[in-house]
Design a protein around this motif. Structure first.
Motif, PDB file in Angstrom:
ATOM      1  N   THR A  70       1.271  -1.090   0.462  1.00  0.00           N
ATOM      2  CA  THR A  70      -0.191  -0.381  -0.103  1.00  0.00           C
ATOM      3  C   THR A  70       0.798   1.305  -0.162  1.00  0.00           C
ATOM      4  N   VAL A  71       2.015   1.743   0.620  1.00  0.00           N
ATOM      5  CA  VAL A  71       2.824   2.296   0.162  1.00  0.00           C
ATOM      6  C   VAL A  71       3.978   2.310  -0.301  1.00  0.00           C
ATOM      7  N   ILE A  72       3.646   1.347  -1.222  1.00  0.00           N
ATOM      8  CA  ILE A  72       4.376   1.810  -2.696  1.00  0.00           C
ATOM      9  C   ILE A  72       3.185   2.305  -3.577  1.00  0.00           C
ATOM     10  N   LEU A  73       1.930   2.120  -3.669  1.00  0.00           N
ATOM     11  CA  LEU A  73       0.860   2.052  -4.207  1.00  0.00           C
ATOM     12  C   LEU A  73       1.032   4.003  -3.892  1.00  0.00           C
ATOM     13  N   LEU A  74       0.711   4.161  -2.954  1.00  0.00           N
ATOM     14  CA  LEU A  74       0.776   5.398  -2.369  1.00  0.00           C
ATOM     15  C   LEU A  74       1.619   6.578  -3.065  1.00  0.00           C
ATOM     16  N   GLU A  75       2.913   6.235  -2.716  1.00  0.00           N
ATOM     17  CA  GLU A  75       3.917   7.188  -3.095  1.00  0.00           C
ATOM     18  C   GLU A  75       4.469   6.981  -4.427  1.00  0.00           C
ATOM     19  N   GLU A  76       4.005   5.929  -4.921  1.00  0.00           N
ATOM     20  CA  GLU A  76       3.844   6.194  -6.559  1.00  0.00           C
ATOM     21  C   GLU A  76       2.461   7.494  -7.213  1.00  0.00           C
ATOM     22  N   LEU A  77       1.571   7.418  -6.829  1.00  0.00           N
ATOM     23  CA  LEU A  77       0.396   7.859  -6.974  1.00  0.00           C
ATOM     24  C   LEU A  77       0.935   9.441  -7.128  1.00  0.00           C
ATOM     25  N   GLN A  78       2.248   9.457  -5.992  1.00  0.00           N
ATOM     26  CA  GLN A  78       2.243  10.863  -5.952  1.00  0.00           C
ATOM     27  C   GLN A  78       3.622  11.158  -6.936  1.00  0.00           C
ATOM     28  N   LYS A  79       3.572   9.906  -7.172  1.00  0.00           N
ATOM     29  CA  LYS A  79       4.550  10.819  -8.517  1.00  0.00           C
ATOM     30  C   LYS A  79       4.634  11.644  -9.585  1.00  0.00           C
ATOM     31  N   ILE A  80       3.346  11.602 -10.474  1.00  0.00           N
ATOM     32  CA  ILE A  80       2.710  11.613 -11.177  1.00  0.00           C
ATOM     33  C   ILE A  80       2.099  13.168 -11.741  1.00  0.00           C
ATOM     34  N   ASN A  81       2.165  13.159  -9.871  1.00  0.00           N
ATOM     35  CA  ASN A  81       1.750  14.969 -10.453  1.00  0.00           C
ATOM     36  C   ASN A  81       0.240  15.279 -10.664  1.00  0.00           C
ATOM     37  N   SER A  82       0.053  14.693  -9.780  1.00  0.00           N
ATOM     38  CA  SER A  82      -1.901  14.450  -9.765  1.00  0.00           C
ATOM     39  C   SER A  82      -2.509  14.330  -8.277  1.00  0.00           C
ATOM     40  N   GLY A  83      -2.695  15.279  -7.727  1.00  0.00           N
ATOM     41  CA  GLY A  83      -3.060  14.576  -6.243  1.00  0.00           C
ATOM     42  C   GLY A  83      -3.812  14.638  -6.319  1.00  0.00           C
ATOM     43  N   GLY A  84      -5.358  14.437  -7.190  1.00  0.00           N
ATOM     44  CA  GLY A  84      -6.872  14.364  -7.462  1.00  0.00           C
ATOM     45  C   GLY A  84      -6.826  13.431  -7.508  1.00  0.00           C
ATOM     46  N   PHE A  85      -6.612  12.900  -9.233  1.00  0.00           N
ATOM     47  CA  PHE A  85      -6.219  11.951  -9.250  1.00  0.00           C
ATOM     48  C   PHE A  85      -6.057  10.707  -8.498  1.00  0.00           C
ATOM     49  N   ALA A  86      -4.084  10.493  -7.120  1.00  0.00           N
ATOM     50  CA  ALA A  86      -4.396   9.750  -6.356  1.00  0.00           C
ATOM     51  C   ALA A  86      -5.457   9.798  -5.429  1.00  0.00           C
ATOM     52  N   ALA A  87      -5.600  10.543  -4.750  1.00  0.00           N
ATOM     53  CA  ALA A  87      -7.330  11.382  -3.783  1.00  0.00           C
ATOM     54  C   ALA A  87      -7.803  10.242  -4.254  1.00  0.00           C
ATOM     55  N   ALA A  88      -8.805  10.282  -5.619  1.00  0.00           N
ATOM     56  CA  ALA A  88      -9.901   9.261  -5.958  1.00  0.00           C
ATOM     57  C   ALA A  88      -9.445   8.379  -5.951  1.00  0.00           C
ATOM     58  N   ILE A  89      -7.594   7.980  -6.687  1.00  0.00           N
ATOM     59  CA  ILE A  89      -7.877   6.393  -6.172  1.00  0.00           C
ATOM     60  C   ILE A  89      -7.555   5.994  -4.773  1.00  0.00           C
ATOM     61  N   TRP A  90      -7.275   6.734  -3.722  1.00  0.00           N
ATOM     62  CA  TRP A  90      -7.234   6.366  -2.368  1.00  0.00           C
ATOM     63  C   TRP A  90      -8.070   6.194  -1.495  1.00  0.00           C
ATOM     64  N   ALA A  91      -8.535   6.905  -1.828  1.00  0.00           N
ATOM     65  CA  ALA A  91     -10.269   7.592  -1.353  1.00  0.00           C
ATOM     66  C   ALA A  91     -11.718   6.143  -1.704  1.00  0.00           C
ATOM     67  N   HIS A  92     -10.841   5.801  -2.366  1.00  0.00           N
ATOM     68  CA  HIS A  92     -11.329   4.751  -2.852  1.00  0.00           C
ATOM     69  C   HIS A  92     -11.256   3.216  -2.149  1.00  0.00           C
ATOM     70  N   VAL A  93      -9.913   2.892  -2.771  1.00  0.00           N
ATOM     71  CA  VAL A  93      -9.572   2.144  -1.914  1.00  0.00           C
ATOM     72  C   VAL A  93      -9.291   1.990  -0.437  1.00  0.00           C
ATOM     73  N   TYR A  94      -9.510   3.286   0.258  1.00  0.00           N
ATOM     74  CA  TYR A  94      -8.710   2.978   1.453  1.00  0.00           C
ATOM     75  C   TYR A  94     -10.036   3.151   2.212  1.00  0.00           C
ATOM     76  N   LEU A  95     -10.882   4.493   1.907  1.00  0.00           N
ATOM     77  CA  LEU A  95     -11.824   5.537   2.819  1.00  0.00           C
ATOM     78  C   LEU A  95     -13.085   4.307   2.163  1.00  0.00           C
ATOM     79  N   ALA A  96     -13.075   3.610   0.979  1.00  0.00           N
ATOM     80  CA  ALA A  96     -15.117   3.453   1.211  1.00  0.00           C
ATOM     81  C   ALA A  96     -14.763   2.015   1.500  1.00  0.00           C
ATOM     82  N   MET A  97     -13.925   1.276   0.694  1.00  0.00           N
ATOM     83  CA  MET A  97     -13.579  -0.120   0.899  1.00  0.00           C
ATOM     84  C   MET A  97     -13.267  -0.500   2.340  1.00  0.00           C
ATOM     85  N   THR A  98     -12.880   0.020   2.420  1.00  0.00           N
ATOM     86  CA  THR A  98     -12.127  -0.249   4.061  1.00  0.00           C
ATOM     87  C   THR A  98     -13.690  -0.534   5.125  1.00  0.00           C
TER      88      THR A  98
END
Length: 388
Positions: A70-98
C-alpha cells in the motif's frame, strides 16, 4: 529504499506499478486535471492489475498483501503529480472499501467489495458535513428506521469521488439524541431516489470530483447497515488511523518528488557561470529539507510496520499526518522558490504540487484538531481503543 521494510518482491511490484502509471495514467493526467473527470476505463485497468485488492481478502478477488505494498502504491501515485487522481484512487480503496471489508455483510462484500476490487464499482466515504468537519459527533444527517428500511436525510460535503462514484458509505445519526453513541454507517447505492450531488470548485486536486451530497428522504434497506447500529463512531475512529497514516505517506512522497525535481533542475540551471546547486545557501537549504523529509518517511514506515502487525496506532498515525503534511508544504514551497519564475508557471510541476499539497493539513482532520487529539493522549492520558 530501506531494505528493513521492503523485500525484493516489493521492489518488483514498485517497478511494475511505475511502468503501469507511465503507460496508462500519465498520458491522461493533463486532460483529467482540466476536465475534473477521470475516465472510467482507468478504474477497470487498475482493477485488472490487482491494485485495488492489495490488502483485501482473496475471497473477493484481493491479493491479501502487507501494508508496505500500500505504501508503494501511495508513493508512486504522488509522483505522477496529480493529487486529485491519487486522492480519487486511495479514497476508493482505503476509505470506502475499508468500511465494506470491516463492517459489511457477506452479501455486501460479494456485491460491492468484490466489484470495487475489480474496478467495476467506485466508492466514496461521506462523513464531513457543511456545518462541521472534524466534529463527527455533531453531525446532523439522520437515518430513522421505518420497518425494514432507514430514511436518510441530511447533507455531506468535501466528499472525494462524491459525484461519479457508484455507491456511498454514509455516516448518519440513528439515535439523534445520543451524541457519538447514536451514529451508524450505511451503504447507499447511487441510484437511490432522493440522492443528489453537486461538484465543488477547488484550489487543487483538480482531477478529482469532490462533491456536496444531499439526502432527501432516501429510502435504504435495513440490510445496508454496516456493522451494528449506533457503533458507527467507533468504526470511524478506528479507521481514521489508516486514513491519517495514508495522508502522512502521501505527504512524504510528494515532498520527495518535489526535492528530486528541484535537484535535477538545479543541476541544469546556470547562474553566474555555474549550476545553482553549487551555491552554498541553496545546498544547505536542500540539506535541511531533505533531512526533514527523510525523518518523516522513516517515521511513517515504522508506523506502517506497527499497523501491519495489528497494533492500534492512533497516536502515531495522528502524529504522522500532522508532521508530514506540514513538512510537505514547507518543502514544496521552497522547491518552487528554487525554480524562480519557472516555479510559478503551470508548465512546471511545482505550481500544481503547491496547490495539491495545501489540502494535506486540512483533509482527514485539520492540524488543529490533530494537535488536540495528541494533547489529550499525552497530557490528559486519554486512551483510544479499537471498536469491539
Amino acid at each position: 529504499m530501506s531494505s528493513m521494510y521492503f523485500t525484493e518482491e516489493h521492489h518488483l511490484f514498485r517497478k511494475s506499478l511505475q511502468d503501469f502509471l507511465q503507460k496508462e495514467v500519465v498520458p491522461h493526467i493533463e486532460t483529467w486535471e482540466q476536465t475534473g473527470t477521470i475516465d472510467r476505463f482507468i478504474w477497470k485497468k487498475f482493477g485488472d492489475m490487482g491494485f485495488f485488492g492489495i490488502n483485501y481478502p482473496e475471497t473477493y478477488g484481493g491479493l491479501n498483501l502487507d501494508l508496505f505494498y500500500t505504501v508503494i502504491l501511495l508513493e508512486e501515485l504522488q509522483k505522477i503529480n496529480s493529487g486529485g487522481f491519487a486522492a480519487a484512487i486511495w479514497a476508493h480503496v482505503y476509505l470506502a472499501m475499508t468500511h465494506l471489508n470491516a463492517e459489511g455483510s457477506e452479501i455486501i462484500k460479494q456485491n460491492y467489495l468484490a466489484a470495487s476490487i475489480s474496478g467495476d464499482k467506485i466508492g466514496c466515504l461521506c462523513i464531513t458535513e457543511p456545518f462541521g468537519g472534524s466534529d463527527v459527533a455533531g453531525m446532523r444527517t439522520t437515518a430513522i428506521k421505518e420497518g425494514n428500511h432507514y430514511i436518510l436525510n441530511g447533507s455531506k460535503t468535501f466528499i472525494t469521488n462524491g459525484v461519479y462514484s457508484d455507491y456511498l458509505v454514509v455516516a448518519a445519526k440513528t439515535t439523534p439524541d445520543s451524541g457519538n453513541k447514536g451514529i451508524s454507517i450505511f451503504l447507499v447505492d447511487r441510484t437511490e431516489v432522493g440522492l443528489s450531488a453537486t461538484k465543488l470548485n477547488k484550489l487543487g486536486w483538480r482531477a478529482s470530483d469532490t462533491g456536496e451530497i444531499a439526502f432527501d428522504n432516501v429510502k435504504i434497506p435495513a440490510s445496508n447497515l454496516l456493522g451494528e447500529e449506533n457503533k458507527g463512531f467507533s468504526y470511524i475512529m478506528q479507521h481514521f488511523a489508516l486514513e491519517r497514516l495514508i495522508m502522512g505517506v502521501n505527504a512524504h512522497a510528494r515532498a520527495e518528488f518535489a526535492l528530486e525535481y528541484a535537484l535535477q533542475y538545479m543541476s541544469e540551471r546556470q547562474a553566474f557561470g555555474k549550476s545553482i546547486n553549487k551555491f552554498q545557501a541553496l545546498r544547505h537549504t536542500i540539506s535541511d529539507l531533505y533531512t526533514e523529509m527523510e525523518i518523516c518517511k522513516e517515521f511513517n514506515y515504522s508506523v506502517t510496520y506497527r499497523l501491519n502487525k495489528g497494533e492500534y496506532v492512533v497516536k502515531h498515525a495522528t502524529m504522522s499526518k500532522l508532521k508530514s503534511t506540514k513538512m510537505a508544504d514547507e518543502v514544496i514551497y521552497q522547491c518552487l522558490q528554487f525554480l524562480g519564475g519557472y516555479g510559478y508557471m503551470e508548465d512546471y510541476p511545482m505550481a500544481r504540487l503547491l496547490r495539491d499539497s495545501r489540502l494535506g493539513p486540512i483533509g482527514g482532520g485539520t492540524s488543529e484538531i490533530l494537535r488536540e487529539i495528541i494533547a489529550k493522549i499525552i497530557i490528559d492520558k486519554k486512551e483510544y481503543k479499537p471498536a469491539t
